[in-house]
Enzyme design. Sequence first.
Site, mmCIF file in Angstrom:
data_model
loop_
_atom_site.group_PDB
_atom_site.id
_atom_site.type_symbol
_atom_site.label_atom_id
_atom_site.label_comp_id
_atom_site.label_asym_id
_atom_site.label_seq_id
_atom_site.Cartn_x
_atom_site.Cartn_y
_atom_site.Cartn_z
ATOM 1 N N GLY A 1 0.883 -1.193 -0.005
ATOM 2 C CA GLY A 1 0.014 -0.036 0.214
ATOM 3 C C GLY A 1 0.772 1.300 0.112
ATOM 4 C CG ASP B 1 -7.038 4.762 7.725
ATOM 5 O OD1 ASP B 1 -6.701 5.754 8.676
ATOM 6 O OD2 ASP B 1 -7.640 5.550 6.756
ATOM 7 C CD GLU C 1 -13.333 17.979 4.389
ATOM 8 O OE1 GLU C 1 -12.286 18.789 5.046
ATOM 9 O OE2 GLU C 1 -13.134 17.239 3.871
ATOM 10 N N GLY D 1 -0.551 4.677 0.581
ATOM 11 C CA GLY D 1 -1.223 5.809 0.745
ATOM 12 C C GLY D 1 -0.289 6.515 1.750
#
Length: 425
Positions: free
Chosen positions: A15, A302, A172, A17
Amino acid sequence: MTSNDRHRPRVVVLGAGFAGAAALRELAHADVSVTVVDQHPYNTFRPLLYQVATGGLNPGDVTYPLRHLSARDHARYRRAKVIGIDRDRRQVIVDEGQPIDYDYLIIGIGSTTNHFGIPGAAEHTMSMYTRVDALRVRDAIFGGLEKIAGDSDTGTGSFTVIVVGGGATGVEMAGAIAELKHAMLTPTFPELNPAEVNVILVEMTGALLPPFDRHLQQYALRQLIKRGVDVRLNTAIASVAKDHVELKDGSAVPADLVVWAAGISGYPDSQEWGLPIGKGGRIVIGDDLRVQDQDRIFAVGDTAINPDHPQAQLASPAIQMGQHAARQIVRLTRSESTEPFRYHDRGIMATIGNQSAVVQLSTGQRITGPLAWFAWVALHLWYLLGGRNRVQTLINLAYRYLIWPRQTGVIIGDVIEPPSQRPDD
């Protein structure tokens, strides 16, 4: 692989991210061989996906090529989907090609949408956790507007977007759609009445932006209402259908598009890797970020949870965790003991709309209004990968928020029918 690489510890990062990219940068000058594995050939800056979904940014503004990132940080990139981890052989099993050998492994695959088992939510809502998701939401919004513009002669058209979740993403998104309605609807769709476009924000608790101070929560609520968002607090969803949402109080709310921003969880695929799984489908880790009962596997961001010291699923903890895991690997290669992770809280922020945002610093200071909004813009530009992305994003955001009241500058692509307008399967 060169002969020199064979003598260096092999670190595989799953990953790319916030956590994975931070680990990659931290390992750039370490005496290790690094391979980053991701099924997408780009890093996505998730905090700005809602801008893509509402036509403020191009998808290329918030994505960065992983081959450029990995080459810059002296690593190799392997495009693949992870399907398993062989801990005995120390190999990552992927969907195509040979397994990837590792001496140390960092798992930073991020998170996905959590529908909490609500009937119909997975089938009839859209999320914004990937570039593809954001584009689908954008195309559905403009598809819905085009549809009611075509029906304007009958006077029966309307378009309702329900945003589920009052966290930063939901606030948002709702604020951006409301501004989209007021700023671009009349010049672009002169045949439509802005009253025909409705934005509803549903939150099951009694406040927006749960991690924030009460005064900032109330400010956000006032700002959304001022922008025409129908905010419904203490409202729980029972089920979702293609054209309406059923609430737990027995009522139903018509909806053309439901955007799900209510929560995230770990990827279901990781639960098949034989690692301990905790709350929210996240991999259980210890104080030094190593996976429980594993000496050479770390989990960060996460996708990971320390039951004794859980971290919020935000960018700042993910970045610090990625850096820490990389440093512990370097320590292990030197036969040194690992150190516990300590999160340094620098504060949190969220934007509501044009020149309206909330900032809460770790020192207790609270900032709202234009100053908070400019701080939000500056921080997001700082964390974007790539100079071109920063410049292009700055130009597009300036155009949207500073020029938009006088000109329409929305970015669109194809249009698709929102869920309520699609034929039954």
